[in-house]
Write a protein that holds these residues in place. Structure first.
Motif, short mmCIF file in Angstrom:
data_model
loop_
_atom_site.label_atom_id
_atom_site.label_comp_id
_atom_site.label_asym_id
_atom_site.label_seq_id
_atom_site.Cartn_x
_atom_site.Cartn_y
_atom_site.Cartn_z
N GLU A 183 0.82 -1.22 0.00
CA GLU A 183 0.00 0.00 0.00
C GLU A 183 0.85 1.26 0.00
O GLU A 183 0.51 2.26 -0.65
N ILE A 184 1.97 1.22 0.73
CA ILE A 184 2.87 2.38 0.75
C ILE A 184 3.44 2.63 -0.64
O ILE A 184 3.50 3.77 -1.12
N HIS B 198 0.81 4.15 -2.86
CA HIS B 198 0.60 5.56 -2.54
C HIS B 198 1.71 6.43 -3.14
O HIS B 198 1.44 7.53 -3.65
N PRO C 51 -3.73 6.98 -0.97
CA PRO C 51 -3.51 5.84 -0.08
C PRO C 51 -4.64 4.83 -0.14
O PRO C 51 -5.82 5.23 -0.08
N LEU D 239 -3.86 1.72 4.49
CA LEU D 239 -2.81 2.71 4.74
C LEU D 239 -3.43 4.02 5.21
O LEU D 239 -2.89 4.67 6.12
N ALA D 240 -4.55 4.42 4.64
CA ALA D 240 -5.21 5.65 5.07
C ALA D 240 -5.61 5.56 6.53
O ALA D 240 -5.47 6.54 7.29
N LEU E 147 -2.42 6.05 8.59
CA LEU E 147 -1.98 7.44 8.58
C LEU E 147 -2.86 8.30 9.47
O LEU E 147 -2.37 9.18 10.19
N VAL F 260 4.93 9.62 3.06
CA VAL F 260 3.55 9.78 2.58
C VAL F 260 2.62 10.35 3.65
O VAL F 260 1.46 10.61 3.36
#
Length: 233
Positions: A46-47, A50, A56, A60-61, A64, A94
């Motif tokens: 996912e990183i 992004h 993202p 991942l969102a 974050l 990110v």
């Protein structure tokens, strides 16, 4: 309160996660914060997405957002090529540029040799300072030979206590006495400012300031008149 722990270890189990767990336990001895661990190896794909797309993925969102909403952060990375790992750096690349502003952050790193013990100072600390985080004084590095040693346990305990202290807000008590004290201090500061302004008022090239009382104003006496008055004495 929420304590977020970011571990960039790649193996399972990993010494990086072990250090993260010990730092978490040391912190929780001094606060009742709710901990949450983010394993970056589970978010590696996912990183990368992004970084390429600018958007993202859902997991991942969520991670974050958790970091941004945390009251305190523990960030631990393995040492690769005398610095933090690429996965660790990519995650913080990110993250929103304001997400860590003023947030207390405890840094940790693991490596195979004590020769990399300054990685927390020359690599990690500048990174989080750039992100405007409140980086704690004590950072913890654990080399292979450090596990089970008293020195590592002492550093871990000290670092955890520091993080808990900065996570806990200091209560502000307002009483009539404190209000009057603040008002008195403000008045005193104002008086000092007025006197200072009067004292440093520019002198005329043709006269001299003979009064510095703000209530009276400034009286400028011509130089010739001043000199004549001195001569008459």
């Amino acid at each position: 309160m929420k304590l977020i722990v970011v571990s960039a270890g790649l193996s399972s189990p990993s010494s990086t996660r072990l250090l993260a767990d010990r730092l978490t336990a040391a912190t929780l001895r001094h606060t009742d914060a709710e901990p949450e661990v983010i394993e970056l190896r589970d978010l590696a794909t996912e990183i990368a997405q992004h970084l390429v797309t600018g958007f993202p993925p859902a997991r991942l969102a969520t991670a974050l957002d958790a970091v941004a909403a945390a009251d305190g952060l523990i960030a631990v990375t393995p040492v690769f090529a005398a610095s933090y790992s690429g996965l660790f750096k990519s995650f913080f690349d990110v993250i929103d540029k304001d997400a860590l502003t003023g947030k207390p952050v405890l840094l940790g790193a693991t490596g195979g040799t004590a020769r990399h013990s300054l990685v927390t100072e020359h690599a990690l600390r500048p990174l989080f300072t750039h992100l405007r985080a409140l980086v704690l004084p004590t950072a913890v590095y654990a080399a292979s030979q450090d596990w089970g040693q008293e020195g590592l346990a002492q550093r871990t305990a000290r670092a955890g206590a520091e993080l808990a202290r900065f996570m806990t807000p200091t209560p502000q008590h307002t009483t009539p006495d404190t209000v009057r004290a603040h008002a008195h201090d403000a008045a005193a500061d104002a008086a000092v400012d007025v006197d200072t302004a009067a004292a440093i008022a520019p002198r005329s090239l043709t006269g001299a300031v003979t009064s510095v009382d703000p209530a009276d104003g400034f009286q400028v006496v011509p130089f010739a008149q001043r000199l004549a008055a001195l001569g008459a004495r």
